[in-house]
Design a protein around this motif. Structure first.
Motif, PDB file in Angstrom:
ATOM      1  N   ARG A   1      41.928 -71.720 -33.804  1.00 22.58           N
ATOM      2  CA  ARG A   1      40.628 -72.552 -33.518  1.00 22.58           C
ATOM      3  C   ARG A   1      39.524 -71.424 -34.286  1.00 22.58           C
ATOM      4  NH1 ARG A   1      38.453 -73.876 -27.542  1.00 22.58           N
ATOM      5  NH2 ARG A   1      36.412 -74.407 -28.360  1.00 22.58           N
ATOM      6  N   ARG A   2      39.595 -69.940 -33.751  1.00 22.40           N
ATOM      7  CA  ARG A   2      38.758 -69.154 -34.353  1.00 22.40           C
ATOM      8  C   ARG A   2      38.768 -69.017 -35.705  1.00 22.40           C
ATOM      9  NH1 ARG A   2      38.659 -62.706 -33.000  1.00 22.40           N
ATOM     10  NH2 ARG A   2      36.722 -62.106 -33.980  1.00 22.40           N
ATOM     11  N   LYS A   3      39.667 -69.147 -36.573  1.00 21.62           N
ATOM     12  CA  LYS A   3      39.919 -69.154 -37.968  1.00 21.62           C
ATOM     13  C   LYS A   3      39.067 -70.371 -38.485  1.00 21.62           C
ATOM     14  CE  LYS A   3      43.546 -70.060 -40.119  1.00 21.62           C
ATOM     15  NZ  LYS A   3      45.120 -69.959 -40.795  1.00 21.62           N
ATOM     16  N   GLN A   4      39.245 -71.462 -38.148  1.00 20.22           N
ATOM     17  CA  GLN A   4      38.646 -72.533 -38.387  1.00 20.22           C
ATOM     18  C   GLN A   4      37.045 -72.487 -38.196  1.00 20.22           C
ATOM     19  OE1 GLN A   4      39.985 -74.970 -40.285  1.00 20.22           O
ATOM     20  NE2 GLN A   4      41.811 -74.043 -40.107  1.00 20.22           N
ATOM     21  N   ALA A   5      36.543 -71.718 -37.145  1.00 21.55           N
ATOM     22  CA  ALA A   5      35.231 -71.793 -36.755  1.00 21.55           C
ATOM     23  C   ALA A   5      34.641 -70.675 -37.535  1.00 21.55           C
ATOM     24  CB  ALA A   5      35.018 -71.532 -35.342  1.00 21.55           C
TER      25      ALA A   5
END
Length: 222
Positions: free
Chosen positions: A100-104
């Protein structure tokens, strides 16, 4: 211009070697003073850099179809980026970055200037000129990776798997060096090498490399 390909590679690497004080971040990682947040940013930026460089090297290999030594060099680089991508996940997880953090994540302009210029070279530079400029820069990148890997093991307790991304780039590749020398020799023989352009390309690559590390250092938290 040096008389042989080996001499030209050595001279170009020497001329384009960075100022020892140009990288503010690697010493922090090497001594264990960089925050985990900064290491996470490094991982996240590489998730953008690696695929971009891979596509650029594939394109350069295609453009160099009539220059087999240069085409072989860029094919090896593209294959190397694929291997590096496989190793990046473990480092990212060790930095406590989830999907999730990578995508954001929003990449930093100063970090992405380097792959943007690699893409520019892929579109505009003579393949043999690009071989020489990129080889000179890779020597610097490999040195940084070796120091980072040592720091991650010594001060952060990262496993060999988590350090494998940096180990990969830090490990010398005699085969790649031989391919680069063959490409430069072919360029010298054909007259397709342009020394001034090579120096310009290499200088800009080095400055964009420095921009990458300076931008990351801005995320450092004491």
């Amino acid at each position: 211009m040096p008389g042989t390909a080996a001499e030209m590679l050595k001279t170009t690497r020497s001329e384009l070697s960075p100022d020892p004080n140009a990288n503010p971040l690697v010493p922090l990682v090497a001594s264990g003073r960089a925050s985990l947040e900064t290491l996470a940013a490094l991982a996240l930026e590489q998730h953008h850099v690696i695929p971009a460089d891979h596509r650029a090297f594939v394109h350069l290999a295609q453009r160099a179809a009539e220059e087999p030594p240069a085409a072989g060099f860029f094919t090896m680089l593209a294959e190397g980026e694929e291997l590096a991508a496989e190793r990046l996940g473990a480092f990212t997880e060790a930095c406590e970055v989830d999907e999730r953090r990578k995508q954001a994540y929003e990449p930093l302009p100063g970090c992405q200037a380097y792959p943007a210029y690699i893409s520019w070279l892929a579109l505009n530079a003579g393949p043999t000129d690009a071989v020489l400029a990129i080889t000179a820069n890779f020597a610097t990148w490999g040195t940084y990776c070796a120091r980072i890997a040592e720091g991650l093991r010594t001060h952060y307790g990262f496993t060999d798997e988590a350090c494998a991304f940096f180990d990969f780039f830090a490990t010398p590749s005699p085969t790649l060096d031989q391919q680069a020398e063959a490409a430069v020799e072919a360029g010298l023989n054909s007259g397709s090498l342009h020394e001034k352009r090579v120096h310009t390309y290499g200088r800009l690559l080095q400055e964009y490399e420095e921009s990458f590390w300076r931008s990351l250092s801005s995320t450092h938290q004491l």
